[in-house]
Design an enzyme around this catalytic site. Structure first.
Site, PDB file in Angstrom:
ATOM      1  N   ARG A  39      -9.224   0.518   8.972  1.00  0.00           N
ATOM      2  CA  ARG A  39      -8.757  -0.817   9.326  1.00  0.00           C
ATOM      3  C   ARG A  39      -9.776  -1.585  10.161  1.00  0.00           C
ATOM      4  NH1 ARG A  39      -2.965   0.170   8.536  1.00  0.00           N
ATOM      5  NH2 ARG A  39      -1.811  -1.775   8.619  1.00  0.00           N
ATOM      6  N   ARG A  49      -0.010  -9.511  13.268  1.00  0.00           N
ATOM      7  CA  ARG A  49      -0.609  -8.460  12.427  1.00  0.00           C
ATOM      8  C   ARG A  49      -1.516  -9.077  11.362  1.00  0.00           C
ATOM      9  NH1 ARG A  49       4.646  -5.378  10.723  1.00  0.00           N
ATOM     10  NH2 ARG A  49       3.292  -4.193   9.350  1.00  0.00           N
ATOM     11  N   LYS A  75       0.838  -1.212   0.000  1.00  0.00           N
ATOM     12  CA  LYS A  75       0.000   0.000   0.000  1.00  0.00           C
ATOM     13  C   LYS A  75       0.873   1.262   0.000  1.00  0.00           C
ATOM     14  CE  LYS A  75      -2.124  -1.156   3.860  1.00  0.00           C
ATOM     15  NZ  LYS A  75      -1.565  -2.466   4.249  1.00  0.00           N
ATOM     16  N   ARG A  82      11.865  -0.520  11.355  1.00  0.00           N
ATOM     17  CA  ARG A  82      10.565  -0.610  12.039  1.00  0.00           C
ATOM     18  C   ARG A  82      10.566  -1.786  12.994  1.00  0.00           C
ATOM     19  NH1 ARG A  82       5.607   0.151   7.879  1.00  0.00           N
ATOM     20  NH2 ARG A  82       4.685  -1.227   9.441  1.00  0.00           N
ATOM     21  N   ARG A 106      11.820  -5.927   4.546  1.00  0.00           N
ATOM     22  CA  ARG A 106      11.675  -4.508   4.891  1.00  0.00           C
ATOM     23  C   ARG A 106      12.366  -4.212   6.229  1.00  0.00           C
ATOM     24  NH1 ARG A 106       5.689  -2.005   5.193  1.00  0.00           N
ATOM     25  NH2 ARG A 106       5.626  -3.375   7.002  1.00  0.00           N
TER      26      ARG A 106
END
Ligand code: B4P
Length: 198
Positions: free
Chosen positions: A94, A151, A19, A139, A133
């Site tokens: 969400r 998640r 996204k 992160r 990532r």
């Protein structure tokens, strides 16, 4: 002033579906105002605000930040950006409660969601992207596979119903989100142009 011709879209999909990656390309092509609740929350964390500190402990465990917090952030962002050609909502809504609140906020501005573009990516590909990532993003919610799986569970339980909410309004287009970033971007652009011309 809010423009009657405004076109708003939601980029929807599981964590790691691309996204954020695709949003950057879409805003530079179409001039949308980008509203990423993940980015806004991460900036609160960087600035060590009280909201940021509360959000960090939830995000690090793979959980969602409370609805009233993110809805308040979006309300403020909408009020602060009159006159844009449209909003690209990335990572929001969400939950169904967030979707209902967004619909009401837009209705108050005599606007609505034009299209929901739903990126479809298999689970193992999502996990592998988040692991990659983590190597560069710094992160903390990417670093641990347990958190990534959490998640995904939260996504299936709380976020997937948002697609149903908009499917009932005939607004959802599913796009296969595996392949080159440019190919996926072209497919998303085609759907936007098709819907704009309807
Ligand atoms: P977000 O910031 O929204 O992040 P995300 O869902 O993990 O990632 P995204 O789908 O944007 O993936 P990306 O392009 O980076 O959320 C983080 C957290 O914030 C949530 O877990 C939650 O706690 C909190 N939060 C945010 N919004 C909230 C809300 N509304 N309510 C409550 N809580 C909220 O892509 C992932 C990786 O894949 C990248 O490394 C990228 O380079 C790679 N990639 C992208 N496209 C690819 C392709 N085509 N092929 C191969 N790799 C690709």
């Amino acid at each position: 002033m809010w423009q009657a011709s405004m076109f708003n879209l939601i980029l929807f999909g599981p964590p790691g579906s691309g996204k954020g990656t695709q949003s950057e390309k879409l805003i530079s092509k179409y001039g949308f105002k980008h509203l990423s609740t993940g980015d806004i929350l991460r900036s609160e964390i960087t600035n060590k605000t009280a909201l940021g500190m509360e959000a960090k402990s939830l995000m690090d465990r793979g959980q969602l930040v409370p609805d009233e917090v993110v809805i308040g952030m979006i309300r403020t962002a909408l009020d602060n950006n009159p006159g844009v050609p449209g909003f690209l909502f990335d990572g929001f809504p969400r939950t169904t409660a967030q979707a209902e609140a967004l619909d009401r906020l837009l209705e108050q501005k005599k606007s609505e969601i034009g299209i929901v573009l739903f990126l479809q990516v298999p689970e193992e590909e999502l996990i592998s992207r988040m692991i990659n990532r983590a190597l560069t993003s710094g992160r903390s919610d990417d670093a641990d596979e347990q958190v990534q799986r959490k998640r995904l569970d939260v996504y299936l339980r709380d976020t997937l119903p948002v697609a149903k909410h908009y499917a009932q309004k005939n607004k959802v287009k599913e796009i296969y989100g595996v392949g080159s970033v440019d190919d996926i971007f072209n497919k998303l652009s085609e759907e936007i142009e098709q819907r704009k011309s309807d």
